[in-house]
Design a protein around this motif. Structure first.
Motif, short mmCIF file in Angstrom:
data_model
loop_
_atom_site.label_atom_id
_atom_site.label_comp_id
_atom_site.label_asym_id
_atom_site.label_seq_id
_atom_site.Cartn_x
_atom_site.Cartn_y
_atom_site.Cartn_z
N ARG A 61 -4.82 20.62 11.27
CA ARG A 61 -5.39 19.89 12.97
C ARG A 61 -6.73 19.86 13.26
O ARG A 61 -7.52 19.52 14.25
CB ARG A 61 -4.57 20.79 14.01
N LEU A 62 -7.53 20.81 13.02
CA LEU A 62 -8.90 21.50 13.67
C LEU A 62 -10.24 19.80 12.47
O LEU A 62 -10.89 19.27 12.98
CB LEU A 62 -9.83 21.77 12.13
N PHE A 63 -9.60 19.47 11.38
CA PHE A 63 -10.32 18.31 10.68
C PHE A 63 -10.01 16.93 11.98
O PHE A 63 -10.88 15.99 11.70
CB PHE A 63 -9.98 18.35 9.07
N GLU A 64 -8.87 16.74 11.74
CA GLU A 64 -8.72 15.75 12.81
C GLU A 64 -9.06 15.20 14.22
O GLU A 64 -9.01 14.24 14.67
CB GLU A 64 -6.48 15.61 12.55
N ALA A 65 -9.10 16.51 14.61
CA ALA A 65 -9.61 16.34 16.04
C ALA A 65 -11.32 16.01 16.04
O ALA A 65 -11.56 15.49 16.30
CB ALA A 65 -9.98 18.14 15.94
N VAL A 66 -11.51 16.41 14.41
CA VAL A 66 -13.13 15.93 14.72
C VAL A 66 -13.39 14.49 14.30
O VAL A 66 -14.14 13.77 14.15
CB VAL A 66 -13.82 16.31 13.13
N ARG A 67 -11.80 14.39 12.89
CA ARG A 67 -12.31 12.82 12.44
C ARG A 67 -12.12 11.88 14.08
O ARG A 67 -12.78 10.93 14.32
CB ARG A 67 -10.91 12.61 12.40
N ASP A 68 -10.99 12.12 14.93
CA ASP A 68 -10.82 11.54 16.12
C ASP A 68 -12.18 12.19 17.63
O ASP A 68 -11.43 11.14 18.49
CB ASP A 68 -9.32 11.39 16.42
N HIS A 69 -12.66 12.57 17.56
CA HIS A 69 -13.23 12.84 17.98
C HIS A 69 -14.27 11.87 18.73
O HIS A 69 -14.50 11.22 18.26
CB HIS A 69 -14.77 13.98 17.72
N ARG A 70 -14.53 11.38 19.56
CA ARG A 70 -15.51 11.04 20.83
C ARG A 70 -17.24 10.87 20.30
O ARG A 70 -17.41 9.50 20.44
CB ARG A 70 -15.18 10.64 21.82
N GLN A 71 -17.26 11.59 19.65
CA GLN A 71 -18.48 11.66 19.20
C GLN A 71 -18.30 12.28 17.47
O GLN A 71 -17.67 12.87 17.13
CB GLN A 71 -19.11 13.31 20.09
N ASN A 72 -19.42 10.97 16.60
CA ASN A 72 -19.70 10.92 15.52
C ASN A 72 -21.04 11.80 15.44
O ASN A 72 -21.91 10.89 16.11
CB ASN A 72 -19.58 9.66 15.56
N VAL A 73 -21.25 12.94 14.84
CA VAL A 73 -22.92 13.26 14.76
C VAL A 73 -23.23 13.55 13.59
O VAL A 73 -22.48 13.06 12.38
CB VAL A 73 -22.56 14.41 15.49
N MET A 74 -24.26 13.21 13.29
CA MET A 74 -24.56 13.63 11.78
C MET A 74 -24.57 14.61 11.59
O MET A 74 -25.25 16.29 12.16
CB MET A 74 -25.97 12.95 11.42
N LEU A 75 -24.30 15.42 10.23
CA LEU A 75 -24.82 16.70 10.33
C LEU A 75 -25.44 17.09 8.50
O LEU A 75 -25.47 16.80 7.86
CB LEU A 75 -22.97 17.69 10.11
N GLU A 76 -25.35 18.17 8.54
CA GLU A 76 -26.75 18.04 7.34
C GLU A 76 -25.52 19.17 7.00
O GLU A 76 -24.95 20.59 6.75
CB GLU A 76 -28.14 18.69 7.77
N LEU A 77 -25.06 19.50 5.95
CA LEU A 77 -24.32 20.17 4.90
C LEU A 77 -24.80 21.21 3.96
O LEU A 77 -25.93 21.09 3.60
CB LEU A 77 -22.67 19.06 3.67
N ALA A 78 -24.28 22.30 3.39
CA ALA A 78 -24.73 23.08 2.78
C ALA A 78 -25.50 22.63 1.31
O ALA A 78 -26.90 22.86 0.68
CB ALA A 78 -23.85 24.07 2.68
N ASN A 79 -24.99 21.37 0.69
CA ASN A 79 -25.21 21.11 -0.45
C ASN A 79 -27.26 20.31 -0.50
O ASN A 79 -26.43 19.36 -1.06
CB ASN A 79 -24.40 20.47 -1.29
N GLY A 80 -27.33 19.78 1.24
CA GLY A 80 -28.15 19.06 1.27
C GLY A 80 -27.98 17.77 2.02
O GLY A 80 -28.83 16.79 2.44
N GLU A 81 -26.65 17.22 1.56
CA GLU A 81 -26.45 16.02 1.67
C GLU A 81 -26.45 15.80 3.18
O GLU A 81 -25.99 16.68 4.60
CB GLU A 81 -24.83 15.65 1.32
N VAL A 82 -26.27 14.87 4.39
CA VAL A 82 -26.69 14.38 5.22
C VAL A 82 -25.08 13.01 5.42
O VAL A 82 -25.25 12.45 4.92
CB VAL A 82 -28.02 13.94 6.39
#
Length: 103
Positions: A61-82
């Protein structure tokens, strides 16, 4: 990776997650002040914690909420990937969904 860029230290549980201290990370995220309950970075990290602690439906449910969120943001992941928050959520959901192969 520099940790919680643009967030108060600990508000995303970043360092605790990196140390695999899921309990501390969850407490930090749940008690963080000044971060929206539906913030995509917050939801991604909570989803990861829920997935790792066996709360699969909640994680989904949490991941679906992000997938369907009105806001799509760029994230820096722990491995350095954006990556975009929606892409991170889609990848997490794909890992959670068993795939069946037939011949």
């Amino acid at each position: 990776t520099q940790g919680e860029i643009g967030y108060a230290r600990g508000s995303l549980g970043y360092e605790a997650l990196r140390a695999n201290d899921l309990r501390t990370a969850e407490v930090q995220i749940e008690s963080a002040q000044g971060i929206a309950a539906d913030d995509p970075a917050r939801l991604i990290n909570l989803g990861y914690i829920h997935m790792r602690t066996g709360r699969i439906q909640s994680a989904q449910r949490l991941f679906e909420a992000v997938r369907d969120h009105r806001q799509n943001v760029m994230l820096e992941l722990a491995n350095g990937e954006v990556a975009s928050s929606r892409d991170v959520a889609r990848r997490a959901l794909a890992r959670m969904t068993p795939s069946l192969a037939t011949r």
